[in-house]
Design a protein around this motif. Structure first.
Motif, PDB file in Angstrom:
ATOM      1  N   VAL A  86       0.839  -1.203   0.000  1.00  0.00           N
ATOM      2  CA  VAL A  86       0.000   0.000   0.000  1.00  0.00           C
ATOM      3  C   VAL A  86       0.873   1.252   0.000  1.00  0.00           C
ATOM      4  O   VAL A  86       0.617   2.212  -0.742  1.00  0.00           O
ATOM      5  N   ALA A  87       1.931   1.235   0.821  1.00  0.00           N
ATOM      6  CA  ALA A  87       2.828   2.397   0.900  1.00  0.00           C
ATOM      7  C   ALA A  87       3.533   2.634  -0.430  1.00  0.00           C
ATOM      8  O   ALA A  87       3.659   3.775  -0.890  1.00  0.00           O
ATOM      9  N   ILE A  88       3.994   1.559  -1.073  1.00  0.00           N
ATOM     10  CA  ILE A  88       4.678   1.694  -2.361  1.00  0.00           C
ATOM     11  C   ILE A  88       3.706   2.177  -3.438  1.00  0.00           C
ATOM     12  O   ILE A  88       4.066   3.007  -4.282  1.00  0.00           O
ATOM     13  N   ASP A  89       2.490   1.681  -3.403  1.00  0.00           N
ATOM     14  CA  ASP A  89       1.487   2.168  -4.353  1.00  0.00           C
ATOM     15  C   ASP A  89       1.241   3.667  -4.171  1.00  0.00           C
ATOM     16  O   ASP A  89       1.057   4.407  -5.145  1.00  0.00           O
ATOM     17  N   ASP A  90       1.241   4.116  -2.915  1.00  0.00           N
ATOM     18  CA  ASP A  90       1.095   5.555  -2.647  1.00  0.00           C
ATOM     19  C   ASP A  90       2.272   6.335  -3.233  1.00  0.00           C
ATOM     20  O   ASP A  90       2.098   7.425  -3.799  1.00  0.00           O
ATOM     21  N   LEU A  91       3.469   5.779  -3.079  1.00  0.00           N
ATOM     22  CA  LEU A  91       4.663   6.439  -3.625  1.00  0.00           C
ATOM     23  C   LEU A  91       4.567   6.548  -5.144  1.00  0.00           C
ATOM     24  O   LEU A  91       4.959   7.563  -5.738  1.00  0.00           O
ATOM     25  N   ILE A  92       4.054   5.497  -5.775  1.00  0.00           N
ATOM     26  CA  ILE A  92       3.883   5.515  -7.232  1.00  0.00           C
ATOM     27  C   ILE A  92       2.829   6.537  -7.628  1.00  0.00           C
ATOM     28  O   ILE A  92       3.018   7.326  -8.556  1.00  0.00           O
ATOM     29  N   GLU A  93       1.713   6.542  -6.901  1.00  0.00           N
ATOM     30  CA  GLU A  93       0.624   7.465  -7.213  1.00  0.00           C
ATOM     31  C   GLU A  93       1.076   8.919  -7.138  1.00  0.00           C
ATOM     32  O   GLU A  93       0.671   9.753  -7.959  1.00  0.00           O
ATOM     33  N   HIS A  94       1.929   9.213  -6.179  1.00  0.00           N
ATOM     34  CA  HIS A  94       2.371  10.596  -5.996  1.00  0.00           C
ATOM     35  C   HIS A  94       3.643  10.924  -6.773  1.00  0.00           C
ATOM     36  O   HIS A  94       4.181  12.026  -6.623  1.00  0.00           O
ATOM     37  N   GLY A  95       4.127   9.987  -7.564  1.00  0.00           N
ATOM     38  CA  GLY A  95       5.237  10.277  -8.453  1.00  0.00           C
ATOM     39  C   GLY A  95       6.622  10.191  -7.850  1.00  0.00           C
ATOM     40  O   GLY A  95       7.597  10.617  -8.477  1.00  0.00           O
ATOM     41  N   PHE A  96       6.746   9.600  -6.671  1.00  0.00           N
ATOM     42  CA  PHE A  96       8.071   9.471  -6.065  1.00  0.00           C
ATOM     43  C   PHE A  96       8.869   8.348  -6.726  1.00  0.00           C
ATOM     44  O   PHE A  96      10.086   8.428  -6.848  1.00  0.00           O
ATOM     45  N   VAL A  97       8.176   7.286  -7.106  1.00  0.00           N
ATOM     46  CA  VAL A  97       8.816   6.152  -7.769  1.00  0.00           C
ATOM     47  C   VAL A  97       7.921   5.699  -8.922  1.00  0.00           C
ATOM     48  O   VAL A  97       6.739   6.043  -8.982  1.00  0.00           O
ATOM     49  N   ARG A 111      12.180   2.901 -10.442  1.00  0.00           N
ATOM     50  CA  ARG A 111      13.046   4.040 -10.707  1.00  0.00           C
ATOM     51  C   ARG A 111      12.567   5.197  -9.837  1.00  0.00           C
ATOM     52  O   ARG A 111      11.413   5.615  -9.917  1.00  0.00           O
ATOM     53  N   LEU A 112      13.477   5.705  -9.030  1.00  0.00           N
ATOM     54  CA  LEU A 112      13.158   6.858  -8.198  1.00  0.00           C
ATOM     55  C   LEU A 112      13.520   8.128  -8.953  1.00  0.00           C
ATOM     56  O   LEU A 112      14.340   8.112  -9.867  1.00  0.00           O
ATOM     57  N   GLN A 113      12.904   9.217  -8.556  1.00  0.00           N
ATOM     58  CA  GLN A 113      13.168  10.485  -9.215  1.00  0.00           C
ATOM     59  C   GLN A 113      14.642  10.862  -9.057  1.00  0.00           C
ATOM     60  O   GLN A 113      15.218  10.712  -7.977  1.00  0.00           O
ATOM     61  N   PRO A 114      15.283  11.358 -10.139  1.00  0.00           N
ATOM     62  CA  PRO A 114      16.696  11.739 -10.033  1.00  0.00           C
ATOM     63  C   PRO A 114      16.887  12.946  -9.122  1.00  0.00           C
ATOM     64  O   PRO A 114      15.982  13.781  -8.967  1.00  0.00           O
ATOM     65  N   ILE A 115      18.053  13.010  -8.526  1.00  0.00           N
ATOM     66  CA  ILE A 115      18.399  14.140  -7.667  1.00  0.00           C
ATOM     67  C   ILE A 115      19.054  15.211  -8.531  1.00  0.00           C
ATOM     68  O   ILE A 115      20.010  14.926  -9.257  1.00  0.00           O
ATOM     69  N   PRO A 116      18.562  16.431  -8.518  1.00  0.00           N
ATOM     70  CA  PRO A 116      19.173  17.490  -9.329  1.00  0.00           C
ATOM     71  C   PRO A 116      20.662  17.634  -9.015  1.00  0.00           C
ATOM     72  O   PRO A 116      21.081  17.530  -7.856  1.00  0.00           O
TER      73      PRO A 116
END
Length: 373
Positions: A86-97, A111-116
């Protein structure tokens, strides 16, 4: 930016996963993403943030690709797979992964968002997630408290660590302070030297800056904001996440320069010890040799650090620097430990020379504290 993170992926670089290439013993969190984790809607903030940190711990040197998933959350933090999913699905929904093209239901890959490249990320040790030897991981211990803000406080403290010789939290943010009744006291002067008595025993703790203001603001009780704040700090101490190391500073100001660490154990016994212990014993012996009452000086100031400095210097101070029990082994940490070792060597050599000069009745040679070029 401290660390060796690369940011390959969409631009055509080689995908790397943990265990291949020169993956790190640390993970990096983009500060903007960290703030957003605490703003998005979720049914369980603690699980959401915990899962994000676990996925990051599974990345390689690019801090982006991870094969760690719900199973890793269960293994390292005690979060059951259903809650982790559930937590990972939330992360996907909000665009973190996001799932990669290679991801399958049986073998997920994210894939996680790249760090600037121009950002200043927070560095955490992978051991914060995996634990050390047979110990439960620090992340598991924090999650077991059920307090999401405790996790926020812990990671925020990692984000405050400064790359000077202390490799600790700024004393203006969190530190042990001397007792108000015992500020720096000049014991005596001789030749070019001044001997100061500094006491940390019996003191308290102080906190400030924006991070303390943020955590106080999260208290539900306006009249108990500081009480809630210090309760969380105490909990981090109880679970072994933070500790305090005594340091001599060049003044009592909040932006004072750290001179060298000292070991309070050296006040009570002589014996074997590490480099900080030996420096402290050498410092105390130098003060005793300078005194006309050598045999009684250390006994009279039994719980004080007797610090010898040149007379032109302002009154020093002693503070307990907040340190992280598990440190992120970044290039910045290695540089800080080089500075630390250098400063210890400089002051030990200086106090050794003062002690030898005093035995010859020579009190006019100042300690050389310049860093070798």
């Amino acid at each position: 930016m401290d660390g060796s993170a690369s940011h390959e992926g969409e631009s055509g670089g080689i995908d790397r996963v943990r265990g291949k290439g020169r993956g790190g013993n640390f993970l990096a969190i983009d500060r903007a993403a960290w703030e957003r984790l605490w703003e998005v809607e979720t049914g369980n903030r603690l699980n959401l943030v915990t899962a994000y940190i676990v996925l990051l711990a599974g990345t390689g040197s690019d801090h982006q690709l991870s094969k760690w998933s719900a199973k890793a959350c269960e293994q390292h933090t005690g979060m059951g797979k259903p809650r982790a999913k559930v937590a990972i699905d939330d992360l996907i929904e909000h665009g973190f992964v996001a799932h990669t093209d290679r991801s399958t239901k049986l073998y997920p890959q994210y894939r996680l968002q790249p760090i600037p490249l121009d950002s200043d990320p927070i560095f955490l040790p992978v051991a914060l997630v995996t634990g050390i030897e047979t110990e439960a991981s620090m992340l598991r211990r924090v999650r077991e408290t059920g307090d999401a803000l405790l996790l926020r406080m812990l990671v925020d403290l990692y984000g405050l660590v400064q790359l000077d010789a202390t490799f600790g939290v700024p004393i203006s943010s969190l530190s042990q302070t001397p007792p108000e009744a015992y500020p720096a006291r000049k014991v005596f002067e001789i030749g070019i030297h001044s001997v100061w008595a500094l006491r940390l025993v019996g003191g308290s703790k102080s906190a400030g800056d924006d991070w303390a203001g943020y955590h106080r603001s999260k208290s539900r009780r306006k009249d108990g904001a500081w009480e809630d704040f210090w309760a969380r700090v105490a909990m981090l101490e109880k679970i072994g996440a933070i500790w305090y190391e005594a340091w001599i500073f060049d003044s009592e100001e909040s932006d004072a320069e750290p001179l060298f660490p000292v070991d309070p154990a050296a006040l009570y016994h002589q014996g074997e010890g590490d480099d900080v212990y030996h420096l402290t014993r050498t410092m105390l012996d130098a003060a005793a040799n300078l005194s006309e009452e050598r045999s009684n000086l250390l006994e009279r100031y039994g719980i004080d650090m007797l610090v010898t400095l040149a007379q032109h210097r302002r009154a020093p101070a002693i503070r307990g620097v907040a340190r992280m029990r598990i440190e992120a082994d970044t290039p910045g940490r290695r540089l800080s430990y080089y500075k630390r070792r250098t400063q210890i060597e400089i002051y030990e050599a200086g106090y050794t020379q003062i002690a030898l000069d005093a035995l010859r009745g020579e009190f006019s040679r100042p300690m050389n504290t310049a860093t070798p070029q």
